[in-house]
Design a protein around this motif. Structure first.
Motif, short mmCIF file in Angstrom:
data_model
loop_
_atom_site.label_atom_id
_atom_site.label_comp_id
_atom_site.label_asym_id
_atom_site.label_seq_id
_atom_site.Cartn_x
_atom_site.Cartn_y
_atom_site.Cartn_z
N THR A 1 0.81 -1.21 0.00
CA THR A 1 0.00 0.00 0.00
C THR A 1 0.85 1.27 0.00
O THR A 1 0.34 2.35 -0.24
CB THR A 1 -0.92 0.03 1.23
OG1 THR A 1 -0.10 -0.10 2.40
CG2 THR A 1 -1.94 -1.10 1.19
N GLU A 2 2.13 1.10 0.28
CA GLU A 2 3.05 2.24 0.35
C GLU A 2 4.42 1.77 -0.09
O GLU A 2 4.89 0.71 0.34
CB GLU A 2 3.08 2.76 1.78
CG GLU A 2 3.96 3.94 2.02
CD GLU A 2 3.95 4.38 3.50
OE1 GLU A 2 4.73 5.28 3.81
OE2 GLU A 2 3.19 3.82 4.31
N PHE A 3 5.06 2.54 -0.98
CA PHE A 3 6.39 2.17 -1.44
C PHE A 3 7.14 3.38 -1.97
O PHE A 3 6.54 4.43 -2.22
CB PHE A 3 6.32 1.07 -2.50
CG PHE A 3 5.53 1.39 -3.74
CD1 PHE A 3 6.14 1.93 -4.87
CD2 PHE A 3 4.17 1.14 -3.80
CE1 PHE A 3 5.41 2.21 -6.02
CE2 PHE A 3 3.43 1.42 -4.95
CZ PHE A 3 4.06 1.96 -6.07
N LEU A 4 8.43 3.22 -2.13
CA LEU A 4 9.23 4.22 -2.82
C LEU A 4 9.36 3.77 -4.26
O LEU A 4 9.64 2.60 -4.53
CB LEU A 4 10.63 4.35 -2.20
CG LEU A 4 10.71 4.86 -0.77
CD1 LEU A 4 12.16 4.95 -0.33
CD2 LEU A 4 10.02 6.20 -0.62
N LEU A 5 9.15 4.69 -5.18
CA LEU A 5 9.41 4.44 -6.60
C LEU A 5 10.79 5.02 -6.86
O LEU A 5 11.04 6.19 -6.57
CB LEU A 5 8.35 5.10 -7.48
CG LEU A 5 8.41 4.74 -8.97
CD1 LEU A 5 8.12 3.25 -9.19
CD2 LEU A 5 7.45 5.60 -9.76
N VAL A 6 11.68 4.18 -7.39
CA VAL A 6 13.07 4.58 -7.58
C VAL A 6 13.46 4.36 -9.04
O VAL A 6 12.87 3.54 -9.73
CB VAL A 6 14.01 3.80 -6.62
CG1 VAL A 6 13.66 4.10 -5.17
CG2 VAL A 6 13.96 2.30 -6.86
N PRO A 7 14.48 5.08 -9.53
CA PRO A 7 14.81 5.03 -10.96
C PRO A 7 15.57 3.78 -11.41
O PRO A 7 15.60 3.49 -12.59
CB PRO A 7 15.67 6.27 -11.17
CG PRO A 7 16.21 6.62 -9.83
CD PRO A 7 15.20 6.13 -8.83
N TYR A 8 16.17 3.04 -10.49
CA TYR A 8 16.92 1.85 -10.87
C TYR A 8 16.84 0.83 -9.75
O TYR A 8 16.65 1.17 -8.58
CB TYR A 8 18.38 2.18 -11.21
CG TYR A 8 19.09 3.00 -10.15
CD1 TYR A 8 19.76 2.39 -9.09
CD2 TYR A 8 19.09 4.38 -10.20
CE1 TYR A 8 20.39 3.13 -8.12
CE2 TYR A 8 19.73 5.14 -9.24
CZ TYR A 8 20.37 4.50 -8.19
OH TYR A 8 20.99 5.25 -7.22
N PHE A 9 16.97 -0.43 -10.13
CA PHE A 9 16.88 -1.52 -9.16
C PHE A 9 17.99 -1.38 -8.13
O PHE A 9 19.14 -1.11 -8.47
CB PHE A 9 16.98 -2.88 -9.85
CG PHE A 9 16.98 -4.01 -8.85
CD1 PHE A 9 15.81 -4.39 -8.23
CD2 PHE A 9 18.16 -4.65 -8.51
CE1 PHE A 9 15.81 -5.40 -7.29
CE2 PHE A 9 18.17 -5.66 -7.57
CZ PHE A 9 16.99 -6.03 -6.96
#
Length: 166
Positions: free
Chosen positions: A94-102
């Motif tokens: 329900t909550e996460f960080l969206l990041v540009p690379y794995f």
């Protein structure tokens, strides 16, 4: 993949399409990570600086004053990236960080705040593999958020999550 997860994925994608076409005459603006950096700002390349030897300096988040693009505030956007889970259970997050690379925020130092998006999604969404890129659609804001992993420059209330496809 379980039948439940397959059905939930299909429902999320269908919901995203319906929301995009029915509530907005204009589809969400497709943006990419470089669009989150103001024109003229020289960004620190954290990937180039990363090493995996575990030194304390390697885990320090750089450029905490990295500026955000204020014109994005309140816009409906779609942004691809990778998930760093924050809240949820074994079925949905329900909550996460969206990041540009794995591996950002986990195996290497976090990117600057203007390269991180704190995402919440009502009801949650199944994420099958953290190795797979996704596309998140929702309303982005230039609000900051801080957690144990990083300081974040953007927040998004997601209305849909789909697999990233080239």
């Amino acid at each position: 993949m379980t039948l439940f997860k397959t059905a939930l994925n299909a429902f999320c994608i269908l919901s995203l399409a319906i929301i995009s076409f029915s509530s907005n005459a204009n589809p969400p603006k497709e943006i990419f990570w470089e669009d989150l950096i103001p024109k003229g700002h020289v960004q620190i390349d954290t990937q180039a600086q990363a090493n995996h030897e575990g030194s304390d300096q390697n885990w320090v988040q750089p450029d905490l004053d990295a500026p955000v693009v204020k014109e994005l505030n309140g816009q409906s956007v779609s942004l691809p990236g990778f998930v760093v889970p924050l809240e949820g259970d074994s079925e949905v997050i329900t909550e996460f960080l969206l990041v540009p690379y794995f591996g950002a925020c986990i195996h290497v130092p976090p990117p600057p705040p203007n390269q991180l998006v704190h995402v919440t999604i009502k009801g949650g969404v199944p994420i099958e593999s953290l190795y797979d890129a996704i596309v998140v659609t929702g309303i982005i804001t230039t609000e900051t958020w801080s957690g144990e992993l990083a300081q974040v420059g953007y927040k998004m209330k997601a209305v849909g999550v789909a697999p990233f496809e080239l």
